[in-house]
Design an enzyme around this catalytic site. Structure first.
Site, mmCIF file in Angstrom:
data_model
loop_
_atom_site.group_PDB
_atom_site.id
_atom_site.type_symbol
_atom_site.label_atom_id
_atom_site.label_comp_id
_atom_site.label_asym_id
_atom_site.label_seq_id
_atom_site.Cartn_x
_atom_site.Cartn_y
_atom_site.Cartn_z
ATOM 1 N N SER A 196 0.741 -1.221 0.087
ATOM 2 C CA SER A 196 -0.243 0.121 0.035
ATOM 3 C C SER A 196 0.802 1.309 0.003
ATOM 4 C CB SER A 196 -0.895 0.110 1.134
ATOM 5 O OG SER A 196 -0.286 0.056 2.352
ATOM 6 N N LYS A 207 0.920 5.120 7.030
ATOM 7 C CA LYS A 207 -0.012 5.830 6.071
ATOM 8 C C LYS A 207 0.390 7.437 5.962
ATOM 9 C CE LYS A 207 -2.559 2.262 5.253
ATOM 10 N NZ LYS A 207 -2.745 1.623 3.611
#
Length: 201
Positions: free
Chosen positions: A118, A155
């Protein structure tokens, strides 16, 4: 004998280990240990990593680039955190999968093992990311977070008046949105990513 060889021999002898014992720890032959100590062979990155973990010194010290007596915390090793079990503290024994040395002049408190794609291409699957504990992050910072009661993720952080959006670098992954109540009750900022360490095979 070069500087690395002398340091390796001194560290081994201080631990009262034979070349045979050290060779088993490193996964090489006793002859190779002897050649390393005599300066006839240079250590690979994998060997340096294992030696650093075993003797609890930095790779810079092993290579003669750092005076062990001139710097605090030279022998410090930081934990590598793997998958975080629900309900367990971040630094619970079950979550620690290894240790890596500190970086000179870079603040950091622990490493986090990254699994998945990701955050590619910025952070590759299998990389270790050095995290500095911070309760607050700036908009757009790459950070480590606990979500859903125990899952650790890395993230980009985008807060707003409605809640928080955690975005991946890889456009193939949808962003994660948490309203203000969810964020306050179910999520936590672990810290800021300050260094990416590619896994050495």
């Amino acid at each position: 004998m070069n500087e690395f060889g002398r340091l390796l021999r001194d560290l081994r002898e201080k631990k009262k280990e034979t070349q045979l014992k050290l060779s088993k720890i490193l996964g090489i032959t006793p002859q190779m240990v002897s050649k390393l100590e005599m300066g006839k062979n240079k250590p690979s990155m994998e060997i340096l990593k294992k030696l650093s973990e075993h003797f609890k010194v930095s790779t810079q010290y092993l290579l003669g680039l750092e005076n062990r007596g001139n710097r605090k915390n030279t022998t410090d090793m930081l934990p590598v955190i793997g998958e975080i079990a629900a309900g367990e503290p971040v630094f619970a024994r079950e979550n620690i999968i290894g240790y890596l040395p500190v970086f000179p002049d870079i603040s950091g408190d622990f490493y986090l093992l990254v699994r998945g794609k990701s955050m590619e291409p910025l952070i590759l699957d299998g990389a270790r990311v050095l995290i500095e504990k911070k309760p607050l992050l700036k908009r757009g910072d790459v950070g480590a977070f606990l979500i859903n009661g125990g899952e650790a993720v890395i993230k980009r952080y985008f807060p707003d008046t409605f809640g928080v959006v955690l975005r991946s670098e890889n456009p193939g992954f949808a962003p994660l949105f948490f309203n203000r109540r969810q964020w306050d009750e179910e999520c936590k900022i672990l810290g800021k990513a300050v260094r990416i360490v590619i896994d050495i095979k």
